[in-house]
Design a protein around this motif. Structure first.
Motif, short mmCIF file in Angstrom:
data_model
loop_
_atom_site.label_atom_id
_atom_site.label_comp_id
_atom_site.label_asym_id
_atom_site.label_seq_id
_atom_site.Cartn_x
_atom_site.Cartn_y
_atom_site.Cartn_z
N ALA A 10 -30.52 24.65 4.09
CA ALA A 10 -29.14 25.13 4.24
C ALA A 10 -29.09 26.65 4.23
O ALA A 10 -28.26 27.26 3.57
N GLY A 11 -30.01 27.27 4.97
CA GLY A 11 -29.93 28.72 5.19
C GLY A 11 -29.00 28.99 6.36
O GLY A 11 -28.40 28.04 6.91
N GLU A 34 -31.15 20.19 1.06
CA GLU A 34 -31.51 21.54 0.59
C GLU A 34 -32.23 21.43 -0.75
O GLU A 34 -31.72 20.81 -1.68
N GLY A 64 -31.48 27.52 -1.91
CA GLY A 64 -30.12 27.09 -2.22
C GLY A 64 -29.23 27.34 -1.01
O GLY A 64 -29.68 27.91 -0.01
N SER A 66 -27.16 28.75 1.70
CA SER A 66 -27.21 30.06 2.37
C SER A 66 -28.59 30.70 2.30
O SER A 66 -28.77 31.81 2.76
N GLY A 69 -30.13 34.20 2.43
CA GLY A 69 -28.98 35.03 2.78
C GLY A 69 -28.05 35.36 1.63
O GLY A 69 -27.46 36.43 1.59
N GLY A 74 -27.27 41.16 3.08
CA GLY A 74 -26.18 40.79 3.97
C GLY A 74 -25.95 41.81 5.07
O GLY A 74 -24.82 42.14 5.38
N THR A 208 -36.13 25.67 7.60
CA THR A 208 -36.53 25.85 6.20
C THR A 208 -36.88 27.30 5.82
O THR A 208 -37.33 27.55 4.71
N GLY A 438 -34.53 29.02 13.19
CA GLY A 438 -34.52 30.11 12.22
C GLY A 438 -35.89 30.66 11.91
O GLY A 438 -36.84 30.51 12.69
N GLY A 446 -34.11 37.34 10.82
CA GLY A 446 -32.99 38.01 10.17
C GLY A 446 -31.77 37.10 10.15
O GLY A 446 -31.72 36.07 10.83
N MET A 448 -28.58 37.44 11.20
CA MET A 448 -27.75 37.23 12.37
C MET A 448 -28.47 36.40 13.43
O MET A 448 -27.90 35.46 13.98
N ALA A 450 -30.90 34.28 13.00
CA ALA A 450 -31.04 32.90 12.51
C ALA A 450 -29.70 32.17 12.65
O ALA A 450 -29.64 31.01 13.08
C1 FAD Z 1 -34.15 39.77 -0.69
C2 FAD Z 1 -33.91 39.54 0.79
C3 FAD Z 1 -33.09 40.42 1.49
C4 FAD Z 1 -32.83 40.22 2.86
N1 FAD Z 1 -31.97 41.04 3.51
C5 FAD Z 1 -31.65 40.81 4.80
C6 FAD Z 1 -30.69 41.60 5.47
O1 FAD Z 1 -30.07 42.48 4.89
N2 FAD Z 1 -30.44 41.36 6.78
C7 FAD Z 1 -31.10 40.38 7.46
O2 FAD Z 1 -30.83 40.21 8.65
N3 FAD Z 1 -31.99 39.59 6.84
C8 FAD Z 1 -32.28 39.78 5.53
N4 FAD Z 1 -33.19 38.96 4.91
C9 FAD Z 1 -33.79 37.87 5.67
C10 FAD Z 1 -32.78 36.75 5.85
O3 FAD Z 1 -32.27 36.36 4.60
C11 FAD Z 1 -33.46 35.60 6.59
O4 FAD Z 1 -33.94 36.08 7.83
C12 FAD Z 1 -32.50 34.46 6.86
O5 FAD Z 1 -31.93 33.98 5.67
C13 FAD Z 1 -33.22 33.32 7.59
O6 FAD Z 1 -32.38 32.22 7.70
P1 FAD Z 1 -32.97 30.75 7.82
O7 FAD Z 1 -31.81 29.85 7.85
O8 FAD Z 1 -33.94 30.68 8.92
O9 FAD Z 1 -33.84 30.52 6.49
P2 FAD Z 1 -33.50 30.69 4.93
O10 FAD Z 1 -32.33 31.56 4.73
O11 FAD Z 1 -34.76 31.06 4.27
O12 FAD Z 1 -33.07 29.24 4.46
C14 FAD Z 1 -33.97 28.17 4.43
C15 FAD Z 1 -33.52 27.16 3.40
O13 FAD Z 1 -34.36 26.02 3.50
C16 FAD Z 1 -34.61 25.51 2.19
N5 FAD Z 1 -35.86 24.75 2.25
C17 FAD Z 1 -37.12 25.23 2.46
N6 FAD Z 1 -38.00 24.23 2.52
C18 FAD Z 1 -37.29 23.08 2.30
C19 FAD Z 1 -37.66 21.70 2.24
N7 FAD Z 1 -38.92 21.29 2.43
N8 FAD Z 1 -36.66 20.79 2.00
C20 FAD Z 1 -35.37 21.20 1.82
N9 FAD Z 1 -34.98 22.49 1.88
C21 FAD Z 1 -35.93 23.42 2.13
C22 FAD Z 1 -34.71 26.75 1.33
O14 FAD Z 1 -34.42 26.43 -0.01
C23 FAD Z 1 -33.65 27.65 1.95
O15 FAD Z 1 -32.41 27.53 1.31
C24 FAD Z 1 -33.45 39.13 3.55
C25 FAD Z 1 -34.29 38.26 2.84
C26 FAD Z 1 -34.52 38.45 1.48
C27 FAD Z 1 -35.40 37.47 0.74
#
Ligand code: FAD
Length: 466
Positions: A10-11, A34, A64, A66, A69, A74, A208, A438, A446, A448, A450
């Protein structure tokens, strides 16, 4: 019980898939799985303890609702040129259109109207001129800054909206594997504290994140999901006084500079610039402590931090970039006794470690209080270290004072983008009914991008329904 869509993770990528589908087809049965907690139950203890408590079973910062994120800075990058390779798959114009659309959704849920980095004065010309002289490419990207504390509220608004619209969410539940039948994905195997069970759906979306990149690579290997090793970035988080970064901070807000320093001409770039920000630690599941940075909307430090990343690709006989970067991280953690290590740039050039008392002699004071002064060069591969030193010299021509002896370098900063899942422009993998999105798919890096990939996924699922 069979779902129309099951989303793992749930990212932002998973959330925006669900949003796009449910807003246009409210009768769809959507399940989100999640492994972390709801966004309102996420709380990083570091706020009270001042140091990372290495939370088990999951890090509160990256898991968790988001995903990474919620507690992230942000910063929404509003240009297709920043945030990943999705534009190479779907086209630059379409990627930009998706970003503009996704940005409107962020605004609807409470994002700040103000956009940083739209400055068009003489100073930007001066910065570009200096970059050209230094041999650096300047990418200017407008940023909508949610701010760490506001991002959480915004994602809570989205979580409430999705739940009100009937999207089911299983928290503290981890996906263990997918269920395949003749090269078609029928569902997923999930595990929570009551045990393991199977759930079935027509379309399975895996999103994930970086956190789940290792796991997804294993799933790809076990189930014949076509993928190739991607890039891994190894680097440092650099911190200096705001005064040094003043012009770049004012004009660009987030200036992205890319260079190819001699002798290897590998791609080296700046990333995630935080004016008045704080250096942060995050922990991966295998106890790997890595450095990151963020900035609050209101609370400001006297420093600016940004990362300098060196891209690494491997071909043969070795093709495991994640494992390579992990080894570098483990070695650095070992030397730092499990903490992030920090060293002054001048000490690196002088071939000596940094001592804690020396940090107190500088204008710049570390914002990551539990970082340990030491010698990052003892763990950083020679090639990466030389690339970083040369790149800092180039940057000094754009930002005079950047290569000052007191500038702080924190290590390890690692970005795992590996395992690029092969996908067509409809985001289909070679396995029927399975889609990967993502950061875990290797196509985004990042918030946006994603989120925009999630929107695209939602649209493709809606097309299938019609
Ligand atoms: C400290 C920090 C600061 C950041 N700052 C920025 C920023 O300012 N701007 C920006 O663009 N990007 C930033 N990023 C990067 C950004 O957060 C990520 O690029 C973005 O969240 C990716 O989205 P996503 O949905 O692909 O994955 P994620 O946000 O990583 O979400 C994936 C989710 O999947 C869940 N998951 C994983 N494996 C499993 C499983 N097997 N079963 C169930 N659930 C699972 C995880 O718990 C998580 O909640 C930052 C990252 C961090 C850590």
């Amino acid at each position: 019980m069979k779902y129309d869509v099951i989303i793992i993770g749930a990212g932002p990528a998973g959330i925006f898939t669900a949003l796009e589908v449910i807003r246009h087809k409210p009768d769809q049965k959507i399940l989100m799985v999640e492994k972390g907690k709801p966004v309102d139950k996420r709380h990083c203890p570091k706020a009270e303890t001042g140091k990372c408590m290495n939370c088990k079973p999951n890090c509160m910062i990256t898991t968790g609702f988001s995903g990474a994120g919620a507690f992230s800075d942000g910063k929404l990058s509003l240009s297709y040129e920043v945030g990943g390779d999705l534009p190479t798959l779907i086209g630059e114009d379409f990627a930009q259109e998706l970003i503009n659309y996704t940005d409107k959704i962020y605004l609807e849920f409470g994002a700040d109207e103000h956009v940083e980095g739209n400055y068009e004065g003489e100073e930007i010309k001066e910065i570009r001129k200096r970059a050209i002289r230094a041999g650096l490419q300047l990418v200017n990207c407008p940023i909508r800054h949610l701010g760490t504390e506001k991002a959480q509220q915004l994602y809570l608004n989205i979580q409430n909206y999705l739940q009100e619209k009937g999207v089911e969410m299983l928290f503290n539940t981890e996906c263990d594997n997918i269920i395949l039948e003749n090269d078609v994905c029928r569902g997923v195997r999930i595990e929570d504290k009551s045990g393991v069970r199977e759930i079935f759906g027509d379309e399975i979306v895996i999103a994930t994140g970086r956190r789940g990149a290792d796991w997804l690579e294993k799933v790809c290997q076990e189930n014949g999901i076509a993928h190739k090793p991607g890039t891994v970035d190894i680097g440092v988080r650099v911190e200096c006084r705001n005064e040094i970064m003043e012009m770049v901070n004012k004009v660009l807000y987030e200036g992205k500079l890319i260079g190819y320093p001699k002798p290897w001409k590998n791609k080296v770039r700046t990333f995630c610039q935080n004016p008045g920000g704080f250096v942060a630690q995050e922990n991966y599941d295998n106890n790997l402590a890595v450095v990151n940075g963020h900035s609050f909307k209101d609370l400001k430090s006297e420093n600016t931090n940004l990362s300098i990343l060196v891209s690494h690709n491997f071909t043969e006989p070795f093709n495991q970039p994640i494992a390579y970067a992990q080894k570098v991280g483990e070695l650095t953690n070992m030397l730092g006794a499990g903490h992030i290590m920090v060293q002054r740039y001048g000490d690196i050039l002088d071939g000596k470690r940094t001592w804690a008392k020396e940090l107190a002699q500088s204008n710049v004071r570390p914002t990551l209080k539990d970082a340990v002064a030491g010698d990052i060069t003892a763990a950083m591969p020679y090639r990466a270290m030389t690339n970083i030193i040369e790149f800092i010299r180039m940057l000094d021509q754009v930002v005079p004072g950047f290569a000052s002896g007191e500038t702080l370098l924190y290590s390890p900063e690692l970005k795992f983008y590996s395992n690029k899942v092969k996908m067509d422009t409809n985001l289909n993998t070679n396995i029927g009914g399975l889609h990967c999105l993502g950061d875990s798919s290797g196509w985004t890096r990042g918030l946006m991008m994603a989120s925009a990939m999630g929107v695209l996924m939602g649209r493709k699922l809606l097309e299938k329904e019609n």
